[in-house]
Design a protein around this motif. Sequence first.
Motif, PDB file in Angstrom:
ATOM      1  N   TYR A 128       0.846  -1.301  -0.061  1.00 51.89           N
ATOM      2  CA  TYR A 128      -0.001  -0.024   0.047  1.00 51.89           C
ATOM      3  C   TYR A 128       0.909   1.166   0.061  1.00 51.89           C
ATOM      4  CZ  TYR A 128      -4.020  -2.848   1.266  1.00 51.89           C
ATOM      5  OH  TYR A 128      -4.873  -3.838   1.298  1.00 51.89           O
ATOM      6  N   PRO A 129       0.377   2.405  -0.588  1.00 49.54           N
ATOM      7  CA  PRO A 129       1.156   3.427  -0.595  1.00 49.54           C
ATOM      8  C   PRO A 129       0.670   4.116   0.762  1.00 49.54           C
ATOM      9  CG  PRO A 129      -0.933   3.746  -1.987  1.00 49.54           C
ATOM     10  CD  PRO A 129      -0.554   2.269  -1.690  1.00 49.54           C
ATOM     11  N   SER A 130       1.261   5.200   1.027  1.00 46.59           N
ATOM     12  CA  SER A 130       0.969   5.868   2.334  1.00 46.59           C
ATOM     13  C   SER A 130      -0.328   6.570   2.630  1.00 46.59           C
ATOM     14  CB  SER A 130       2.145   6.711   2.786  1.00 46.59           C
ATOM     15  OG  SER A 130       2.394   7.847   1.943  1.00 46.59           O
ATOM     16  N   TYR A 131      -1.294   6.357   1.699  1.00 50.24           N
ATOM     17  CA  TYR A 131      -2.451   7.116   1.798  1.00 50.24           C
ATOM     18  C   TYR A 131      -3.671   6.087   1.840  1.00 50.24           C
ATOM     19  CZ  TYR A 131      -2.887   6.422  -3.256  1.00 50.24           C
ATOM     20  OH  TYR A 131      -2.909   5.800  -4.563  1.00 50.24           O
ATOM     21  N   GLY A 132      -4.767   6.378   2.731  1.00 50.05           N
ATOM     22  CA  GLY A 132      -6.077   5.622   2.444  1.00 50.05           C
ATOM     23  C   GLY A 132      -7.355   6.226   1.832  1.00 50.05           C
ATOM     24  N   MET A 133      -8.006   7.047   2.472  1.00 52.06           N
ATOM     25  CA  MET A 133      -9.289   7.638   1.506  1.00 52.06           C
ATOM     26  C   MET A 133      -8.552   8.526   0.713  1.00 52.06           C
ATOM     27  SD  MET A 133     -12.478   7.628   1.315  1.00 52.06           S
ATOM     28  CE  MET A 133     -13.210   7.132   2.878  1.00 52.06           C
TER      29      MET A 133
END
Length: 415
Positions: A219-224
């Motif tokens: 995963y990259p360092s962002y969610g929504m």
Amino acid sequence: MREEGAMQPIDLDEVAFYAPTYWDKMKDTIETYGKLDGENAFIFAEREPIYYNWVTLIRKDWLDQVGLEVPTSNEELIAAMKAFKEAGLGVENSPLITKSFTYFYNWIKDGTSEDELAKYLDLNVAPFTWEATKNYLQDANTKYNEGLIDPEFYLTTDDSLAKGKFVSGQCATYSFYMSNGTDVFDSLKANDPNAEVAVLGSTVSNTVADGYTAHYYEYPSYGMIMGINANATDEERAATYMFLDWMSQPENLTYLQHGIEGETYTVDADGIATQISDYSGDAKLSQNNNKDYWCLVQEVMGYGDKETDLKANKSLLAPDGYDWIIDEAYDICEKGIDGGLITPIFTKAVESTSEYSTDLNSLWQEAYVDCITCSPDQFESKYAEYSQEYLDAGYQEILDEKQSLIDEGAVLVVK
């Protein structure tokens, strides 16, 4: 939607002014990932991912019966399935793949270039014509023709069906997202009181083939992902940023995630919060601990420390008596953590993906099932035929557009 004028550019100075707490935490992520067509277009929730919540179980009692240890390679897994077959036991579970295309990660050759990864890594469209897919299909075809995987795998279209085949003894393996509410262990024991399980793998697979690395989707360092509507006023924009800032403040985020200390949750000596399971008062949290609210600023609850997070997640991810599964899945992930691949992100829209993804996903299901279930002597010709059909159905346009964007430098490769 950006190119259709649905969103307005984001002034990062404005975000920093109205949301200083949020900005301090998310500044690097926003500046790294937030541009589209050269403009600041997105802001994000924080993501500190865990990978040990995706677990593959295998029947330990069956391994004991045939005198084998838990497989640690694809070759050992094949040997185990052959032994199970000879003993009249179950086969490998292999549910139908219809989305989130990461099936091929363990078949990517080391040393693959960043440009090649940018062209083919894509959660939305299966890279059918890529060598990694061919490697995966070839392996699955061999297993299928040797009777080692579920002969009707293509009918396993959801998790409940996959779980049913595991707990009934039809299949030897089961992959799923662990939670303390799972009934898989009780159901398995109800069908076979002598059943035992072991951890075969986690997100970072434990059964990679010889000569390959256990790659996984990192995963990259962002969610929504969030944008600002084109019609939003100055006041509405400011209110949005102020709301994100309020939610990011530790005391407010703790309240949203856990409720009222002593009423809805308790805190142990390590500072770990535990929900009071039988609480039913007015302060009761919504489903999934209010995540529908706080997911705007944080994707996964955490304490900022791996060991503390692991201890907290054991109670969240494992029913009583099964926290050892989380420990083993964690160890597998830590062992292979360097194999993560973050999908390169295009800083311009890949328009052909939106145009062709639906048709390609339908063709993918037909093609990959046929390539797995055909006789070994038909595999090469079928794979070549479907590859050309896939390219003609729009995949060549996707590859060409991606290559054009790569050539102009419109791709972000994150290490």
